[in-house]
Write an enzyme that holds these catalytic residues in place. Structure first.
Site, PDB file in Angstrom:
ATOM      1  N   ASP A  71       2.060  -0.748  27.398  1.00 39.20           N
ATOM      2  CA  ASP A  71       1.427  -1.137  26.140  1.00 39.20           C
ATOM      3  C   ASP A  71       2.571  -1.497  25.173  1.00 39.20           C
ATOM      4  OD1 ASP A  71      -0.426  -1.172  23.909  1.00 39.20           O
ATOM      5  OD2 ASP A  71       0.390   0.792  23.372  1.00 39.20           O
ATOM      6  N   ASP A 107       2.100  -1.868  21.087  1.00 39.44           N
ATOM      7  CA  ASP A 107       2.001  -1.194  19.780  1.00 39.44           C
ATOM      8  C   ASP A 107       1.959   0.320  19.942  1.00 39.44           C
ATOM      9  OD1 ASP A 107       1.832  -3.494  17.965  1.00 39.44           O
ATOM     10  OD2 ASP A 107       0.020  -3.949  19.106  1.00 39.44           O
ATOM     11  N   GLU A 146       2.726  -0.039  14.114  1.00 39.72           N
ATOM     12  CA  GLU A 146       1.466  -0.110  13.363  1.00 39.72           C
ATOM     13  C   GLU A 146       1.632  -0.064  11.852  1.00 39.72           C
ATOM     14  OE1 GLU A 146      -1.157  -1.315  14.393  1.00 39.72           O
ATOM     15  OE2 GLU A 146      -1.398  -0.859  16.525  1.00 39.72           O
ATOM     16  N   GLU A 197     -11.123  -8.051  15.148  1.00 42.55           N
ATOM     17  CA  GLU A 197     -12.220  -7.088  15.314  1.00 42.55           C
ATOM     18  C   GLU A 197     -12.130  -6.012  14.222  1.00 42.55           C
ATOM     19  OE1 GLU A 197     -10.240  -8.331  17.627  1.00 42.55           O
ATOM     20  OE2 GLU A 197     -11.384  -8.822  19.427  1.00 42.55           O
ATOM     21  N   ARG A 198     -10.899  -5.599  13.923  1.00 46.65           N
ATOM     22  CA  ARG A 198     -10.668  -4.553  12.918  1.00 46.65           C
ATOM     23  C   ARG A 198     -11.040  -5.051  11.528  1.00 46.65           C
ATOM     24  NH1 ARG A 198      -5.152  -3.070  14.247  1.00 46.65           N
ATOM     25  NH2 ARG A 198      -6.214  -2.319  16.113  1.00 46.65           N
ATOM     26  N   HIS A 208      -6.559 -13.329   9.644  1.00 44.70           N
ATOM     27  CA  HIS A 208      -5.770 -12.763  10.732  1.00 44.70           C
ATOM     28  C   HIS A 208      -4.575 -13.650  11.092  1.00 44.70           C
ATOM     29  CE1 HIS A 208      -4.903 -11.494  14.965  1.00 44.70           C
ATOM     30  NE2 HIS A 208      -4.830 -10.362  14.311  1.00 44.70           N
ATOM     31  N   THR A 231      -2.467  -6.867  21.329  1.00 45.65           N
ATOM     32  CA  THR A 231      -1.920  -7.585  20.185  1.00 45.65           C
ATOM     33  C   THR A 231      -1.664  -9.059  20.532  1.00 45.65           C
ATOM     34  OG1 THR A 231      -0.422  -7.288  18.299  1.00 45.65           O
ATOM     35  CG2 THR A 231       0.591  -7.320  20.457  1.00 45.65           C
ATOM     36  N   SER A 232      -1.447  -9.855  19.498  1.00 39.43           N
ATOM     37  CA  SER A 232      -1.263 -11.297  19.673  1.00 39.43           C
ATOM     38  C   SER A 232       0.110 -11.573  20.300  1.00 39.43           C
ATOM     39  CB  SER A 232      -1.361 -11.998  18.324  1.00 39.43           C
ATOM     40  OG  SER A 232      -2.554 -11.627  17.679  1.00 39.43           O
ATOM     41  N   ASN A 236       3.312 -11.792  18.238  1.00 35.70           N
ATOM     42  CA  ASN A 236       3.887 -10.524  17.781  1.00 35.70           C
ATOM     43  C   ASN A 236       4.810  -9.926  18.840  1.00 35.70           C
ATOM     44  OD1 ASN A 236       2.152 -10.911  15.644  1.00 35.70           O
ATOM     45  ND2 ASN A 236       0.649  -9.409  16.338  1.00 35.70           N
TER      46      ASN A 236
HETATM   47  C1  XBP Z   1      -2.954  -2.562  19.333  1.00 35.21           C
HETATM   48  C2  XBP Z   1      -3.981  -3.253  18.566  1.00 35.21           C
HETATM   49  C3  XBP Z   1      -3.630  -4.478  17.838  1.00 35.21           C
HETATM   50  C4  XBP Z   1      -2.623  -4.305  16.731  1.00 35.21           C
HETATM   51  C5  XBP Z   1      -2.595  -5.513  15.854  1.00 35.21           C
HETATM   52  O1  XBP Z   1      -3.572  -1.761  20.351  1.00 35.21           O
HETATM   53  O2  XBP Z   1      -5.111  -2.860  18.549  1.00 35.21           O
HETATM   54  O3  XBP Z   1      -4.804  -4.993  17.277  1.00 35.21           O
HETATM   55  O4  XBP Z   1      -3.007  -3.189  15.939  1.00 35.21           O
HETATM   56  O5  XBP Z   1      -2.396  -6.698  16.561  1.00 35.21           O
HETATM   57  P1  XBP Z   1      -2.842  -1.409  21.722  1.00 35.21           P
HETATM   58  P2  XBP Z   1      -3.315  -7.996  16.283  1.00 35.21           P
HETATM   59  O6  XBP Z   1      -1.515  -0.790  21.376  1.00 35.21           O
HETATM   60  O7  XBP Z   1      -3.763  -0.416  22.386  1.00 35.21           O
HETATM   61  O8  XBP Z   1      -2.693  -2.674  22.544  1.00 35.21           O
HETATM   62  O9  XBP Z   1      -3.558  -8.069  14.817  1.00 35.21           O
HETATM   63  O10 XBP Z   1      -2.483  -9.159  16.806  1.00 35.21           O
HETATM   64  O11 XBP Z   1      -4.594  -7.781  17.064  1.00 35.21           O
HETATM   65 MG    MG Z   2      -0.792   1.132  21.649  1.00 29.94          MG
END
Ligand code: XBP
Ligand code: MG
Length: 248
Positions: free
Chosen positions: A12, A14, A21, A57-58, A86, A128-129, A132
């Site tokens: 993973d 993030d 985060e 989604e968030r 976003h 995540t994108s 990033n």
């Molecule tokens: C990470 C996420 C991502 C990041 C933000 O989860 O949920 O949405 O918070 O990135 P994980 P984006 O570590 O479980 O993959 O804004 O690009 O979605």
């Molecule tokens: Mg994570």
């Protein structure tokens, strides 16, 4: 769990490769402010919102909570309004990550180097994108060499985000590795559930925002990536002269 043979480590990003985060949260807030929106996510807000994976989604979940009338007029998290917010947040985040505002988690450089030394395949499985992740790699070419990763599955590559197993299934397919011979490294409950649903053993290493998560489904919970270095190794294999990499 008894020792077993592994061919790949799937990471993973993030909270696992890097403590990202807080920068994500700050950049969401900056994108909201630039758009003239009266929204500011506190640390407590963000901890709660993080149970929804994926930035768009968030954002949509937040709108449903604080402005349900606006949410009712939008076409969910794919609505152009959400997409534009976003996209700006991603620009801000990627610029910060590329400038070195997030560092690899303790023990990650040592773990990657050890895995490489053992000949393990490495992959990324993240919600995540892609921009990033690229920015994070670009900022740390010495300890996070992009070329070490055989494949990177990111938020754009799947139709369903974690805890859905799609991201892990795609990583396994691209690696050509059996789920029983892979090990996932995660920091969140959603990530653990995604890896387990794909049939992969998972080590959980809680991060800043996930320290309170329930990790009951994880095969191991560790304090840092450095602790995992000692748990991967090699033993003599069935084929003479060939060793097998293991997790114990
Ligand atoms: C990470 C996420 C991502 C990041 C933000 O989860 O949920 O949405 O918070 O990135 P994980 P984006 O570590 O479980 O993959 O804004 O690009 O979605
Ligand atoms: Mg994570």
């Amino acid at each position: 769990m008894p020792e077993f043979a592994i061919d790949a480590l799937i990471f993973d990003v993030d909270g696992t490769l890097a403590e990202t985060e807080e920068l994500h949260r700050i950049c969401f807030n900056r994108a909201f402010a630039e758009a003239g929106l009266p929204w500011t996510w506190s640390v407590e807000d963000y901890r709660r919102l993080l149970t929804t994976t994926g930035g768009r989604e968030r954002i949509f979940r937040w709108i449903e909570e604080v402005e349900p009338e606006r949410a009712a007029r939008l076409a969910g998290h794919d609505d152009p309004f959400v997409r534009a917010l976003h996209a700006r947040k991603t620009e801000l985040y990627a610029a910060g990550a590329r400038a070195g505002e997030v560092a690899p988690c303790p023990g990650i450089p040592e773990l990657l180097a050890r895995a490489r030394g053992l000949g393990l395949a490495l992959a990324i499985a993240t919600t995540t994108s892609r921009a990033n992740v690229e920015a994070l790699f670009d900022a740390h070419p010495e300890v996070l060499p992009r070329a070490w990763f055989a494949t990177m599955v990111c938020g754009e590559d799947t139709s369903r985000k974690k805890p859905d197993p799609e991201v892990y299934r795609l990583a396994l397919a691209r690696l050509g590795v059996d789920p029983a011979r892979a090990l996932a490294v995660e920091d969140s409950r959603n990530g653990v559930l995604a890896a387990k649903a794909a049939g992969i053993a998972v080590v959980a290493i809680p991060s800043l925002y996930t320290a309170g998560d329930d990790f009951a489904e994880a095969d191991r919970v560790l304090g840092s990536a450095g602790e995992l270095v000692a748990l991967i190794g090699s033993r003599v294999g069935a084929t003479p002269g060939r060793s097998v990499s293991t997790f114990r």
